[in-house]
Scaffold this motif. Structure first.
Motif, PDB file in Angstrom:
ATOM      1  N   ARG A 150      11.955  12.131   7.455  1.00 12.66           N
ATOM      2  CA  ARG A 150      12.320  10.872   6.795  1.00 12.66           C
ATOM      3  C   ARG A 150      13.832  10.706   6.632  1.00 12.66           C
ATOM      4  O   ARG A 150      14.325   9.591   6.500  1.00 12.66           O
ATOM      5  CB  ARG A 150      11.663  10.804   5.415  1.00 12.66           C
TER       6      ARG A 150
ATOM      7  N   SER B 117       0.830  -1.200   0.000  1.00  8.20           N
ATOM      8  CA  SER B 117       0.000   0.000   0.000  1.00  8.20           C
ATOM      9  C   SER B 117       0.865   1.251   0.000  1.00  8.20           C
ATOM     10  O   SER B 117       1.971   1.240   0.549  1.00  8.20           O
ATOM     11  CB  SER B 117      -0.925   0.023   1.214  1.00  8.20           C
ATOM     12  N   PRO B 118       0.377   2.348  -0.601  1.00  5.14           N
ATOM     13  CA  PRO B 118       1.137   3.612  -0.590  1.00  5.14           C
ATOM     14  C   PRO B 118       1.390   4.134   0.821  1.00  5.14           C
ATOM     15  O   PRO B 118       2.432   4.723   1.089  1.00  5.14           O
ATOM     16  CB  PRO B 118       0.244   4.557  -1.392  1.00  5.14           C
ATOM     17  N   ARG B 119       0.429   3.935   1.709  1.00  4.54           N
ATOM     18  CA  ARG B 119       0.597   4.420   3.084  1.00  4.54           C
ATOM     19  C   ARG B 119       1.767   3.732   3.752  1.00  4.54           C
ATOM     20  O   ARG B 119       2.560   4.372   4.448  1.00  4.54           O
ATOM     21  CB  ARG B 119      -0.684   4.178   3.875  1.00  4.54           C
ATOM     22  N   ARG B 120       1.895   2.435   3.539  1.00  2.00           N
ATOM     23  CA  ARG B 120       3.022   1.718   4.127  1.00  2.00           C
ATOM     24  C   ARG B 120       4.339   2.151   3.505  1.00  2.00           C
ATOM     25  O   ARG B 120       5.366   2.223   4.195  1.00  2.00           O
ATOM     26  CB  ARG B 120       2.827   0.217   3.946  1.00  2.00           C
ATOM     27  N   ARG B 121       4.324   2.433   2.209  1.00  2.00           N
ATOM     28  CA  ARG B 121       5.558   2.889   1.557  1.00  2.00           C
ATOM     29  C   ARG B 121       6.030   4.214   2.139  1.00  2.00           C
ATOM     30  O   ARG B 121       7.234   4.456   2.253  1.00  2.00           O
ATOM     31  CB  ARG B 121       5.336   3.011   0.052  1.00  2.00           C
ATOM     32  N   ARG B 122       5.085   5.064   2.519  1.00  2.00           N
ATOM     33  CA  ARG B 122       5.463   6.338   3.129  1.00  2.00           C
ATOM     34  C   ARG B 122       6.038   6.151   4.530  1.00  2.00           C
ATOM     35  O   ARG B 122       6.797   6.991   5.012  1.00  2.00           O
ATOM     36  CB  ARG B 122       4.255   7.273   3.177  1.00  2.00           C
ATOM     37  N   MET B 123       5.662   5.054   5.183  1.00  2.00           N
ATOM     38  CA  MET B 123       6.189   4.776   6.520  1.00  2.00           C
ATOM     39  C   MET B 123       7.661   4.366   6.487  1.00  2.00           C
ATOM     40  O   MET B 123       8.387   4.550   7.462  1.00  2.00           O
ATOM     41  CB  MET B 123       5.363   3.670   7.191  1.00  2.00           C
TER      42      MET B 123
END
Length: 490
Positions: A343, A57-63
């Protein structure tokens, strides 16, 4: 200091660039030796599993923090290639080769080290969740802008290194003074030398020093971390006040920090934390430009090229924007310890040992080849750094980082058995060769045991009288079986 040029800090730059590069070399060697059995394709917490989960998921990639392996499929061979490249590049910087070129050459080299090691830390999970990982990353980023032998170091970069050292030391001091009562009643170091994560060869002698000495240690620590860091910025007064006094005040502050960190080096094993602090403290040691002739010949030009002023000023502006959360955290009621607010792990919050454990509990892993675990004869697995055999004097490993040994210390402080530890027990039952190489001694010589179990013990250092009688370093008493006998398929 002379405007944009920190003309008195050429020697400091030599130590900073070579010292930070040396720590990167150690970090990459540590990863080369340990990452694959801990986090590789068949590791205890496989990094490919984390990357596959993140990709869903994109949300996990941002994490996930930046890593080459988000774009390039992870393999153990690619990890090894990255480590070898980092080792080679760090070695060149230690030798000072890139520093003989224009300023952008060492900049590129340090940024490659920063990006390469961040690629490892970002997928390192709990095995890379130590404050000195982000400290090394931030130090490497700032070292990229120290320039080269052609010109004096930029004032902006030197000041940013003071700001990093200030956050590191003052943050640790504030964590302690707000933390456990033992730091306020001056008893913390009556326990710490014995209960610290990985004692060194002189930890027992330090523990046995008089109580008044330990109280003095705590007072000295508070002075070095809560008062001295402010004096690091004294050389800035040299922009307005003529004479050597501002530089000497800054140098005195740096010297106090170096001396206190050396005491921690000889009494403990804190990976590269103390050595990184020592290297960073050299940023406060100004040496008159005329004394540099013996270090570099010819002496560097007293001016800095316009493009380099623009680059370093941009980095300074970036840090002004990024530093607000860290500055606010230093004085927050609920201060965060070892926290990153972006990040890229820049302008971080640091701190350690807000509380000190009063009792040392060790989890001892045992195995047996006997069929019946109830009547079996059990033998212990020995780790490289953590206490086990009561007759073995702890070794000095720092700045090398024994990640498995460190996490073994945290286990008794938690409330549940971590997944990686369950995986470790399975690997021991399988007699996995790469896992066994992380240990000091396998009692079964590479053959699989039938059963393993985990027993908790309380450890304490022997008194001088006990040591004269038994020659033992530790006294231990057994508490209880934490993990009952486990066997593959049983």
């Amino acid at each position: 200091m002379d405007g944009f040029a920190a003309v008195d800090f050429g020697f400091a730059r030599e130590v900073l660039q070579r010292g930070i590069a040396a720590l990167y070399l150690v970090a990459f060697v540590s990863s080369l030796n340990q990452f694959r059995p801990l986090l590789g394709e068949r590791g205890l917490l496989p990094a490919p599993d984390l990357l596959a989960w993140v990709a869903e998921s994109p949300r996990r990639r941002r994490m996930l923090r930046p890593t080459l392996f988000s774009r390039l499929r992870y393999t153990d061979r690619r990890l090894a290639a990255l480590c070898w490249a980092g080792i080679g590049l760090a070695a060149l910087l230690v030798l000072g080769v890139p520093q003989w070129g224009p300023p952008w050459v060492p900049m590129v080299c340090f940024l490659l080290l920063w990006g390469g090691y961040m690629s490892i830390v970002s997928i390192g999970q709990t095995f890379y969740a130590f404050g000195w990982e982000m400290l090394l990353l931030e130090a490497g980023f700032l070292a990229a802008f120290l320039g080269s032998a052609e010109h004096p170091p930029p004032t902006v970069t030197i000041v940013l290194l003071w700001w990093l050292l200030f956050r590191l030391e003052f943050g640790a001091g504030m964590i302690k003074i707000r933390g456990g009562r033992e730091w306020r009643d001056l008893t913390a170091l009556m326990y710490h030398h014995e209960t610290q994560p990985m004692p060194g060869p002189l930890s027992r002698q330090a523990h046995l020093l008089p109580r008044w000495f330990h109280r003095g240690e705590v007072l000295g620590n508070h002075f070095a971390q809560l008062v001295v860091p402010f004096l690091l910025f004294a050389p800035l007064l040299g922009l307005w006040i003529a004479g050597p006094v501002p530089t000497l005040i800054g140098a005195a502050a740096a010297t106090v920090i170096i001396l206190t960190q050396l005491w921690l080096v000889v009494t403990g094993n804190f990976a590269w934390l103390n050595w990184a602090t020592i290297v960073l403290a050299f940023s406060g040691l100004g040496v008159a430009a005329g004394m540099l002739a013996g270090i570099r010949n010819p002496a560097p030009q007293a001016t800095i090229p316009l493009y380099w002023i623009v680059v370093t000023s941009a980095v300074g502006a970036l840090y002004v924007a990024l530093s607000w959360p860290a500055l606010r955290n230093l004085f927050a009621h609920r201060q965060l310890m070892n926290a990153s607010f972006n990040r890229w792990q820049l302008a971080n919050a640091y701190g350690a040992f807000g509380t000190v454990t009063k009792e040392r509990i060790e989890w001892i892993v045992e195995g047996t080849a006997d069929a019946d675990p109830e009547t079996a004869r059990w033998s212990e697995y020995e780790f490289r750094g953590k206490p086990g055999d009561v007759n073995r004097t702890p070794r000095l490993f720092a700045p090398y980082h024994l990640r498995l040994d460190w996490l073994m210390w945290f286990l008794p402080l938690g409330h549940a058995i971590d997944d990686w530890f369950t995986a470790l027990l399975v690997r021991l039952l399988q007699a996995d060769a790469s896992t066994l190489r992380l240990l000091r001694h396998d009692p079964f010589g590479g053959t699989p045991p039938r059963w393993v179990r985990v027993v908790s013990y309380r450890y304490r250092f022997t008194t001088r009288a006990e040591h004269r009688e038994t020659r033992a370093v530790w006294v231990r008493d057994r508490r209880h079986v934490l993990v009952r006998p486990l066997g593959l398929g049983r």
